[in-house]
Write a protein that holds these residues in place. Structure first.
Motif, PDB file in Angstrom:
ATOM      1  N   GLU A  82       5.071  17.698 -24.184  1.00 54.21           N
ATOM      2  CA  GLU A  82       3.825  17.060 -23.809  1.00 54.21           C
ATOM      3  C   GLU A  82       3.536  15.846 -24.840  1.00 54.21           C
ATOM      4  OE1 GLU A  82      -0.694  18.113 -22.711  1.00 54.21           O
ATOM      5  OE2 GLU A  82       0.309  19.500 -24.028  1.00 54.21           O
ATOM      6  N   ASN A 107       0.477  11.014 -20.415  1.00 50.52           N
ATOM      7  CA  ASN A 107       0.866  12.300 -19.595  1.00 50.52           C
ATOM      8  C   ASN A 107       2.308  12.546 -19.470  1.00 50.52           C
ATOM      9  OD1 ASN A 107       1.282  10.270 -17.718  1.00 50.52           O
ATOM     10  ND2 ASN A 107       0.582  11.590 -16.083  1.00 50.52           N
ATOM     11  N   SER A 109       4.790  14.884 -19.463  1.00 53.36           N
ATOM     12  CA  SER A 109       4.541  16.356 -19.748  1.00 53.36           C
ATOM     13  C   SER A 109       5.385  17.168 -18.724  1.00 53.36           C
ATOM     14  CB  SER A 109       3.008  16.845 -19.371  1.00 53.36           C
ATOM     15  OG  SER A 109       2.852  18.130 -19.335  1.00 53.36           O
TER      16      SER A 109
END
Length: 339
Positions: A82, A107, A109
């Protein structure tokens, strides 16, 4: 009140006196945060694009916040990462004018498909308009996406050696280089198309999404406090809790049976969190969004669940109904009818 999840025989493992990790039943974890940070910077630095208007280049990676790890159990690998990235790009037009802007990737991730990655490209406030901005938003953004996809591929190829331990017959299962890539979920992610990409070694966990609705005889501000105030949480769960109610803050509830992190907080309106039950596969989190709506004398709550393991759907629904909604109403007197 019984502890949520207590006594489930599927998660009981006999401890050995010699501490041997027999057949990799226990989780083995490798922290690759430092390597990942350096690899991401090296992949992005110097990335350049050009057209008839001029050329642009990433000249600095100023923010690289996050973590990454690889987990192994019984010969199956689970990748967790992440990252929140911010880089600086500079452009030079054919007329010799220099420009500067930024690239934000909030983001990166294992929860998101690579095609769903948010890549925000902008000019600095004091810079004049330039066609080079469009170049960076299109071609430049795609090159960034490819670079980040390469990071995922390197992660799966450079750090998997030694983590696949012997199977029951004493021989590790070889990877089939011709296997097709599965669609990304919490535990497996696919990068951009690349004929030289390493074979995928993640283990796919089937997940589901659903929502639940309730009404509470209280105001949105008070209900918001119930979900974010440590003392109030301990009151309705009747268990110990640790809660840091800030964006990025972590929580641990029901004596450790539930844990997670607040990813977005809009006071009196919305709570978004990464949430997991303790016996889920290591580092697998669901995303839960709680939306509060003022209905005069009541507050309508809509809870959206995404990324819950399919095998845990009913158990998760039952747990939220009993240990959150009903417990809150009984403890604070917020009882109201269902939708």
């Amino acid at each position: 009140m019984a502890k949520w999840g207590e006594g489930d025989p599927r998660w009981i493992v006999e401890e050995r006196a010699d501490a041997t990790n027999v057949n990799n039943w226990h989780w083995t974890e490798r922290d690759v945060t430092n390597w990942s940070s350096e690899k991401l910077k090296s992949l992005l630095m110097g990335l350049s694009v050009e057209n008839d208007e001029g050329e642009c280049e990433i000249t600095e990676v100023g923010k690289c916040d996050g973590e990454a790890s690889i987990n192994n159990r019984k010969g199956k690998l689970i990748f967790f990462y992440e990252w929140n990235l911010k880089a600086t790009w500079t452009g030079k037009s054919k007329t010799g004018i220099n420009f500067k802007g930024s690239i934000d990737v909030p983001n990166l991730s294992d929860e998101n498909d690579m095609e769903d990655l948010d890549i925000s490209v902008s000019l600095n406030k004091d810079e004049p308009d330039t066609p080079l901005l469009k170049l960076m938003k299109t071609v430049g953004a795609e090159k960034v996406r490819e670079a980040l996809g390469s990071y995922v591929e390197y992660l799966k190829s450079e750090f998997t050696q030694g983590m696949i331990l012997p199977t029951a017959n004493g021989v590790a299962k070889p990877q089939n280089s011709s296997q097709s890539k599965a669609k990304t979920d919490k535990t497996q992610i696919s990068g951009p198309c690349n004929t030289t990409a390493p074979a995928s070694t993640g283990v796919k966990i089937p997940t589901c999404k659903f929502n639940m609705k309730e009404k509470f005889l209280t105001s949105p501000s008070e209900l918001y406090r119930v979900f974010t105030n440590q003392q109030m949480i301990q009151a309705f769960t009747r268990c110990g809790a640790s809660v840091d109610a800030d964006k990025g803050g972590r929580f641990r509830l029901l004596d450790g049976n539930v844990c997670g992190e607040f990813t977005d907080l809009i006071p009196d309106e919305k709570i978004v969190m990464r949430w997991r039950f303790s016996n889920w596969p290591c580092e697998h989190y669901a995303t839960i969004s709680l939306t509060l709506t003022d209905c005069s004398s009541e507050t309508a709550l809509k809870a959206d669940f995404r990324g819950v393991p399919e095998s845990e759907e009913e158990r998760t629904k039952d747990g939220w109904q009993r240990y959150y909604f009903e417990a809150i109403k009984m403890t604070f007197g917020y009882g109201a009818r269902l939708y």
